[in-house]
Enzyme design. Sequence first.
Site: not given
Ligand code: ATP
Length: 319
Positions: A11, A25, A72, A102-104, A125-127, A129, A170-171, A186, A243, A251
Site C-alpha cells: 500500500g 540523493r 502487489r 510493509g511486512d509482506g 505504511t500509514i497504519d 503496524d 489502520g488495517r 472523542a 451517523r 487518509q
Molecule cells: P501493506 O501492508 O502496506 O499493504 P505490504 O508490503 O505488507 O504492505 P503485501 O501486499 O503484503 O503488502 O506485500 C507486497 C508484496 O511483497 C507482495 O505483492 C509480494 O510481491 C511480496 N511478498 C509478500 N509476501 C511475501 C512472501 N511471503 N514472500 C515473498 N514475497 C512476498
Amino acid sequence: AKKIGVLTSGGDAPGMNAAVRAVCRAALARGMEVVGIKRGYNGLLNGEIIEMNARTVSNIIQRGGTCLYTARCPEFRNKEGVQKGADKCREIGLDGIVVIGGDGSFRGAADLSAMGIPCIGLPGTIDNDISCTEYTIGYDTAMNTAMEMIDKIRDTAQSHDRCSVVEVMGRNAGYIAINVGLAVGAEAVITPEEDYDLDAICAKMQKVMKSGKTHFLIVVAEGVGKTEEITKLIQEKTGVETRATILGHVQRGGSPTVRDRVIATQMGYHAVELLEKGIGNRVVGMRDNKIYDVDIQEALSMTKPFEDELYAILNDTAF
Ligand code: ATP
C-alpha cells in the site's frame, strides 16, 4: 562503483517519495549509481527500470503517493519468482535494493537477500503496524488528515445534535484510531486491540446528556469491521441520531508532514549507508526515537505493544 535500486511495494503512504528521494540523493553523494524499479517487485520481473539522477527526484519531497508507483506481485511469493528477480538484479548489475513497504514486502526482501542480493526494508505504511519500528513513514500525515476531517465532522454533528461514528484506517491495528481519537476529543475509541462495551459507552452518553451535552464523537478502527452495526446500535440504545462516516482513502494521500519527511529522509539515508557496506537483509526502523536497523527475520517475529497509556487517559476522562 556500486549500483543500487529502489522500489515501493504494498500500500502507498505519504512520505514514500521523500524516502525515494533520500535514497537516490544519498547514494549519488557516495558516487553510487541508482535505478528506480517501478510497481514494486513487478517492475523488477518485467524490467520496468529507470535510471535515476538527482533531477529524477526533483520536486517530489512534498508529494503524496509514490512516483515509482506501487503494486502487489503474487509471482514474488514463490521461489521461482524470487529466483527470476535475483537473476534480473545480476543482469542489471544491482548490488542492492531498498524496498519501501510493509511486512509482506520485507518477506520478499529477505528472500531476495537470501539469493545474494542485499536488500534493505524501509517501513512505509500509514497504519504503523510494523512491529520492529515505533514509527512508519506515512503515519503522521494520515493521522493529521483524519484529525482535520473529523474536526469538520464535529462542526456538523454539533449543529445537528448528532452522534458521529467515524471509521479511520489502520488495517488490523488501532494506532491511528486511538491517537486520532484522543486528538479530536472523542468520547470513545473502538479498536481491535481492546475489548469494548457498547452498553457502557451508551450509558456514558446518556449520563452526560443530562448535563446538556448533545453531540458525540466515536472513533472506530477499520479493523473492528463493525462500523455500521455500532452506529445502528448506538442510535437504538441512546435515541441520539447517529451517523457513520468512513474516511477511507483520503487518509492515504496528501502532502507529507514534517515528521514524515524527516523520518523518511533519515531512513533512506541509513539504508544507503548499509548497502554501501554491502549489508543486506535488514529493516530500518525507529527505536527509542533513534534510527536503527535489525535483521529482517527478527523484525518479522517481533511484537509491538499497543497504546495502553493513551487508552488509560481516554477512559479516565470525563465528558
Ligand atoms: P501493506 O501492508 O502496506 O499493504 P505490504 O508490503 O505488507 O504492505 P503485501 O501486499 O503484503 O503488502 O506485500 C507486497 C508484496 O511483497 C507482495 O505483492 C509480494 O510481491 C511480496 N511478498 C509478500 N509476501 C511475501 C512472501 N511471503 N514472500 C515473498 N514475497 C512476498
